[in-house]
Structure formats: C-alpha cells, structure tokens
Motif scaffolding. Sequence first.
Motif, PDB file in Angstrom:
ATOM      1  N   ILE A 194      17.780 -43.015 -17.334  1.00 43.44           N
ATOM      2  CA  ILE A 194      18.286 -42.938 -18.725  1.00 43.44           C
ATOM      3  C   ILE A 194      17.519 -43.859 -19.240  1.00 43.44           C
ATOM      4  N   ALA A 195      16.832 -43.488 -20.348  1.00 46.17           N
ATOM      5  CA  ALA A 195      16.000 -44.514 -21.134  1.00 46.17           C
ATOM      6  C   ALA A 195      16.608 -44.857 -22.600  1.00 46.17           C
ATOM      7  N   ARG A 196      16.833 -45.990 -22.818  1.00 51.67           N
ATOM      8  CA  ARG A 196      17.144 -46.248 -23.959  1.00 51.67           C
ATOM      9  C   ARG A 196      16.126 -47.356 -25.037  1.00 51.67           C
ATOM     10  N   ASP A 197      16.008 -46.449 -26.061  1.00 49.05           N
ATOM     11  CA  ASP A 197      14.747 -47.288 -27.053  1.00 49.05           C
ATOM     12  C   ASP A 197      15.466 -48.583 -27.377  1.00 49.05           C
ATOM     13  N   ILE A 198      14.836 -49.619 -26.923  1.00 52.25           N
ATOM     14  CA  ILE A 198      15.275 -50.868 -27.729  1.00 52.25           C
ATOM     15  C   ILE A 198      14.265 -51.624 -28.591  1.00 52.25           C
ATOM     16  N   THR A 199      13.362 -50.944 -28.824  1.00 55.17           N
ATOM     17  CA  THR A 199      12.389 -51.387 -29.894  1.00 55.17           C
ATOM     18  C   THR A 199      12.989 -52.031 -30.970  1.00 55.17           C
ATOM     19  N   GLU A 200      13.887 -51.317 -31.581  1.00 59.40           N
ATOM     20  CA  GLU A 200      14.728 -52.088 -32.617  1.00 59.40           C
ATOM     21  C   GLU A 200      15.394 -53.137 -32.472  1.00 59.40           C
ATOM     22  N   ARG A 201      16.149 -52.964 -31.278  1.00 58.47           N
ATOM     23  CA  ARG A 201      17.046 -54.337 -30.919  1.00 58.47           C
ATOM     24  C   ARG A 201      16.225 -55.449 -30.723  1.00 58.47           C
ATOM     25  N   PHE A 227      16.587 -51.932 -16.627  1.00 57.22           N
ATOM     26  CA  PHE A 227      15.269 -52.318 -16.375  1.00 57.22           C
ATOM     27  C   PHE A 227      14.593 -52.381 -17.896  1.00 57.22           C
ATOM     28  N   GLU A 228      14.193 -53.599 -18.165  1.00 55.41           N
ATOM     29  CA  GLU A 228      13.656 -53.530 -19.663  1.00 55.41           C
ATOM     30  C   GLU A 228      12.108 -53.652 -19.355  1.00 55.41           C
ATOM     31  N   THR A 229      11.461 -52.385 -19.966  1.00 57.50           N
ATOM     32  CA  THR A 229       9.901 -52.411 -19.842  1.00 57.50           C
ATOM     33  C   THR A 229       9.585 -51.727 -21.033  1.00 57.50           C
ATOM     34  N   VAL A 230       8.200 -51.146 -20.944  1.00 53.43           N
ATOM     35  CA  VAL A 230       7.456 -50.695 -22.128  1.00 53.43           C
ATOM     36  C   VAL A 230       7.136 -49.483 -21.752  1.00 53.43           C
ATOM     37  N   ARG A 231       7.376 -48.378 -22.436  1.00 52.36           N
ATOM     38  CA  ARG A 231       6.928 -47.037 -22.361  1.00 52.36           C
ATOM     39  C   ARG A 231       5.936 -46.441 -23.447  1.00 52.36           C
ATOM     40  N   MET A 232       5.184 -45.477 -23.102  1.00 55.78           N
ATOM     41  CA  MET A 232       4.337 -44.961 -24.061  1.00 55.78           C
ATOM     42  C   MET A 232       4.478 -43.577 -24.606  1.00 55.78           C
ATOM     43  N   ALA A 233       4.462 -43.347 -26.017  1.00 61.01           N
ATOM     44  CA  ALA A 233       4.944 -42.178 -26.561  1.00 61.01           C
ATOM     45  C   ALA A 233       3.538 -41.190 -26.600  1.00 61.01           C
ATOM     46  N   LYS A 234       3.793 -40.200 -26.989  1.00 58.32           N
ATOM     47  CA  LYS A 234       2.475 -39.133 -26.853  1.00 58.32           C
ATOM     48  C   LYS A 234       1.443 -39.657 -27.909  1.00 58.32           C
ATOM     49  N   ASP A 235       2.069 -40.227 -29.077  1.00 61.50           N
ATOM     50  CA  ASP A 235       1.021 -40.818 -30.027  1.00 61.50           C
ATOM     51  C   ASP A 235       0.386 -42.043 -29.613  1.00 61.50           C
ATOM     52  N   GLY A 236       0.582 -42.629 -28.656  1.00 56.18           N
ATOM     53  CA  GLY A 236       0.241 -43.852 -28.046  1.00 56.18           C
ATOM     54  C   GLY A 236       0.930 -45.255 -28.464  1.00 56.18           C
ATOM     55  N   ARG A 237       1.925 -44.741 -29.152  1.00 58.06           N
ATOM     56  CA  ARG A 237       2.873 -45.792 -29.570  1.00 58.06           C
ATOM     57  C   ARG A 237       3.528 -46.581 -28.548  1.00 58.06           C
ATOM     58  N   LEU A 238       3.717 -47.881 -28.381  1.00 54.55           N
ATOM     59  CA  LEU A 238       4.484 -48.366 -27.321  1.00 54.55           C
ATOM     60  C   LEU A 238       5.956 -48.657 -27.552  1.00 54.55           C
ATOM     61  N   LEU A 239       6.813 -48.281 -26.649  1.00 56.63           N
ATOM     62  CA  LEU A 239       8.393 -48.417 -26.994  1.00 56.63           C
ATOM     63  C   LEU A 239       8.866 -49.314 -25.914  1.00 56.63           C
ATOM     64  N   GLU A 240       9.678 -50.279 -26.621  1.00 53.97           N
ATOM     65  CA  GLU A 240      10.393 -51.223 -25.407  1.00 53.97           C
ATOM     66  C   GLU A 240      11.660 -50.440 -25.301  1.00 53.97           C
ATOM     67  N   VAL A 241      11.892 -50.099 -23.700  1.00 50.43           N
ATOM     68  CA  VAL A 241      13.138 -49.498 -23.438  1.00 50.43           C
ATOM     69  C   VAL A 241      13.830 -50.092 -22.285  1.00 50.43           C
ATOM     70  N   SER A 242      14.978 -49.732 -21.982  1.00 52.65           N
ATOM     71  CA  SER A 242      15.915 -50.197 -21.100  1.00 52.65           C
ATOM     72  C   SER A 242      16.185 -49.021 -20.285  1.00 52.65           C
ATOM     73  N   LEU A 243      15.704 -49.027 -18.852  1.00 53.63           N
ATOM     74  CA  LEU A 243      15.766 -47.898 -18.033  1.00 53.63           C
ATOM     75  C   LEU A 243      17.053 -48.082 -17.214  1.00 53.63           C
ATOM     76  N   THR A 244      17.806 -47.087 -16.778  1.00 55.86           N
ATOM     77  CA  THR A 244      18.540 -47.164 -15.813  1.00 55.86           C
ATOM     78  C   THR A 244      18.462 -46.108 -14.907  1.00 55.86           C
ATOM     79  N   ILE A 245      18.033 -46.134 -13.533  1.00 52.58           N
ATOM     80  CA  ILE A 245      17.671 -45.011 -12.991  1.00 52.58           C
ATOM     81  C   ILE A 245      18.618 -44.792 -11.341  1.00 52.58           C
ATOM     82  N   SER A 246      18.887 -43.647 -11.156  1.00 54.77           N
ATOM     83  CA  SER A 246      19.807 -43.477 -10.177  1.00 54.77           C
ATOM     84  C   SER A 246      19.399 -42.449  -8.970  1.00 54.77           C
TER      85      SER A 246
END
Length: 593
Positions: free
Chosen positions: A324-331, A290-309
């Motif tokens: 399981i969250a994978r940071d896909i910002t770079e990708r 599930f590709e979405t956006v999450r927020m780090a403590k310093d307010g940075r938005l991270l593009e992540v791919s989530l797999t939740i079981s």
Amino acid sequence: MSESSERRRTITQLQQTVAALEAEVAERKRIESALRASEAQLATELADMQLIQRINSQLIEEGNFDALYQQILDAAIAVMRSDMGSMQMLYPDRNELRLLAWKGFAPASAAFWEWVRVDSGSTCGVALTTGERALAPDVETCDFMVGTEDLDFYRLSGIKAVQSTPLISRSGRLVGMISTHWREPHQPAERELRLLDVLARQAADLIERKRTDEASAHLAAIVTSADDAIVSKTLDGIVTSWNSSAERMFGYTAEEMIGKTILRIIPPDRHDEENFILASLRAGERVEHFETVRMAKDGRLLEVSLTISPVRDNSGAIIGASKIARDITERKRTEEALQEANQRMDEFLHTATHELKTPLTALQANLQLADRRLQRLLAATPDGPPRTSREALESVTQLVARNQQQVRRLTRLVNDLVDAARVQAGKLEIRSAPCDLAEIVWEAVTEQRAVRPEREIHIEHADGLEAPLRIEADADRLGQVVTNYLTNALKYSPDDRAVEVTLCMVCDGARVARVAVRDEGPGIPAQEQKRIWERGHRVAGIKPTGEGVGLGLGLYISRQIVEGHGGRVGLESAPGAGSTFWFEVPLPDGSVL
Ligand code: ADP
C-alpha cells in the motif's frame, strides 16, 4: 398292483404336480411383482440420483445464485416426495435464518418465516439451536410446537408434517437450513433423508461460495476505490495487480505494469531498497510506514509511505507481497512549509527585537550624553546668566538631531509592525477622498530630500512638475507607499547614485496613474521578485547601505495599500542593473490622457 390303485396313484401324482406347478407359478408371480417393485424403486432412485447429478453440474458452472437455490430446493422437494419446501441462509452476526427460496406455502407464511430466530417453535428454529435435523412427522403432536405461533402458520399453510436439515459447510460451520413440508402427517424414509443430506451439502457449498464471492467483491471494491495505491507483486518483484489509485499516482496503467518489474517505479539510486524489502518479506516480516521516494511515469518524484505485507498461499507459504503506497508529497510539503514558517517567524522576531533595540540604545546613549553636556554647561555658570559657548550648544543640537533620526527609525519600524498586524487582521482601512497624486509624490520626495540631503532624488512628471493628477485615494496611505519605495531605493543603492521618481498616466486596459521609483542598486534576481511582496521576506545577500536591516514588511504593506485602491504593484529589475518599483492606481472616469 391292481389297475385302480395304479390310477389313483397316478391321479395323486398328477394332483401333486399341478399343486407344485401352481405353487411355482405363484412364486414366479411373486418374484415378478417384487422385481417390478424393485425396478420401479430403482427407477426412482436413478431419477433421484440423476437429479442430484444434474444439480452438481449446474453448480460447477457459474450461475445465478437465486436460480440455483431454487433448483436445489425443487430437487429436495422431489426426493423427499414433499409438497412444499424452503431454504434459508444463516446470518451469523444476528444468529437468525433468512429465507432464500421457498415453494408451495402461503405468502403470509413465507413473510412470517422471512427471519427465523433460535427461539422459534418451527423445526428450522429447533435445528438451528441443536445443529441437527429436526423432524415433526405430525405437527399436531409435536411437543416443541405446542402453543407456538409457528403452529398457527403451519396450519394456515396446510402443513401437517415438516423436517428441517441444517446446511453444514465443509469447514463444519452451519450456514443455513433446508426444510420440506407435507400436507399429510409423514415419516420420511431413511433413503430419502440420505439423498436430502447430499443436497444439503450442495446447498451449503453454494452459500459458502456466495459468501466468498461477496467478500471478494467487497474487497475488490475497497481496493478499487481506495485512495492509496494498492499493488501486489511476486517475491521476484513482478507486479501482479495494480489498482486505479496506483494508475493515478504513478501514471502507469495496470496493463503497463502487470507482469513487469516494480523497479520501474523505484528511482535507480534506491533499487537497493527493493532487496531490503524483499528480504524482509521472505522472512515473513511486514514493513510498515516506510517513507521513501518513488518515481512516476513522467519522471516526477513522489514522497510515499509504504506498508508492505507478505501474501501467503493456503499452505502458509509466502508467495508474494501486497503493498500500500500513500502519496505524502503534499504532507511533506505542508510540514516543510510549517517548518519554514516557524523558521521565518523566529528570524523575524530576532530581527524585530534587534531593530527595535538598536535605536532605543542609541537614543538612551545620546540622551545621557546630551544630559551630561547640559549639566556641565550649567555647572560652568553657577550664578548669573548662562555663558555657553556656541560650540557646546552645537554639540547638544547634534545629539538631538541624531535622536530625531533614531526616533524616525523607531517610528517607521513600529508603524510597519502595526500596519502588518492590521493587514493580517483585515483591518487596514483605506479612506478615499479626492486628492492630487502629483502632490503626494512631491511631498514624499521633499521629505526624503530633507532627511537625506546628501542624496540626489530626481522627479519627473510627464505633464510637467506643477500639473495636478486628480485621483480618489487615501493620500496618507499612498504617500506611505511612495515613501517606502523611496527609502528602499535610497537604502539599497550606493550613496553616490541618484534615485529617479516618475509620475505619468498610462492606458493599461483602463486608464491608470503610475508612479515609478528607479534606483541603481544591486537589482533583484528573478526568482525573488515575486517573494519580496510577501510578509517578512528579505532577499539574502542584499544589505542596506546605511544602518539597520528592515523587517521585510514595507513592500508587503505597500502592496496591500495599492491593491486596496484597486491598483497593482510591480517591479522591473535584474541583478546589477538596479530596480524600478512601480504602482498603478485607477484614474477616475473621464480623466483625459
Ligand atoms: P525592508 O524593511 O526589509 O526593506 P521591504 O518589504 O521594503 O522590507 O523590502 C523587502 C526586501 O526586498 C528587502 O529586505 C530587500 O531585500 C528587497 N528590496 C526592497 N527594495 C529593494 C531595492 N530597491 N533594491 C534591492 N532590494 C530591495
């Protein structure tokens, strides 16, 4: 009755009494000895039970597995009244038993039985095949041992009798073996074997626990060292575990997150997503990639791919979720950069095609026109020498001049393309030789004055217009840079504004010669000033005053040329305030400032 018969009767009675008494004493003695024997038996049984009890309590306490194996084995030797013993663990992937603990036999035998296979002639090999206890009260008469190497090793260790009891786990799996050995032929008692079974169950539990511990430790190590953030939470979204990658990725420590809501890392405008995720989990569904956006403590938005079981308890009820969250910002960034690169290439090809075709079309049209006019002139004078009017000839010359302009435009475009390709291939050659920078600038300015006689181009030389400025450089290439700066200045600024070229020497850490071209054009916004040196970059909204739009290659090539000379390029500009493009090249040592 006579007195004598009376006495005889009494004697007989006495004798009977004595015999009865003697019999009673004998019976008492027998009972007493039986009692003593059973007391001893009871004492032994009590001692055995206490031993098992002690081991039980040791097993409950956390302990060193190896020490516990040894204690169970010692207890087995004690309850079986044997001289030696061994305990093994089953390695299911190889279906072999491996020695865990042993006591009493020769090290050579221990080494021989380090690994025991199903086809072994030992009791443990047989018990492994059948899954039941194997007993050899006398190894010499035991049919499955005849002629085996195992029998030799039994003899070597002085073993005459042996039994092996499988360790069966609570789930019914064979997990190991416990064996006891005697120096004399021996048939163990039923009671002893029952006690051994109790110990065998304890040993099986212990091995099972060790396996579970190892598996959890292995899993924990995977979770800890994973590159992905691995997080678990309750069905209310309360975080229950938070691995080190999660700490790294989101900037919150485990302490800061455990017991808190997962909403902390979900941007407020996406809080609804959590409801959707929790609803899927309650329905027992897995949410994948599930590709979405999450927020780090310093307010940075991270593009992540989530797999939740869903996480279930032993009864199968869903009690939470692992995520399981994978940071896909770079990708994502790379994908966007690729897409952008493709788009730029498309645009570039489109512009290049257009830019190359326009002068060609003009050339063709001008040539046709010139040809037609010349034909007409020839037709007007069928015999004799041509009587051409001056006016007609001038119109043809004008066409030729226009063609020269188009050819120049084409040449510039083709040269830019060729140079950009050379830079790309790392083959842009710089052939340095002693030359005069003042002359290079002068020539470039003179050429542009000839091409655009209507434009005003000032030239200023700090040391006077005639003074040479000696450098080691590729004169043609530096001339190309000055020409590019100049044509841009002329191209992007209004026709009624002058362009100013200055040449001076400066001490900028090292001694350098600087050439600057200033125009009163539109100026370039700060955020674009770095990018205009990139290949194919053109500033949106800046249009040349004359024909053609350019390919965005000139400044890119200029920069490569100047840097190839060990120099640097730069720009001072602001929207509405014109631009000054400059470059600096090093002066030879010993140049006077
Ligand atoms: P082009 O052939 O497009 O002029 P350049 O690499 O020489 O290629 O310039 C890149 C871009 O930088 C131009 O397309 C234009 O947007 C901008 N630019 C260059 N020189 C000037 C200038 N003197 N004034 C304003 N913009 C300029």
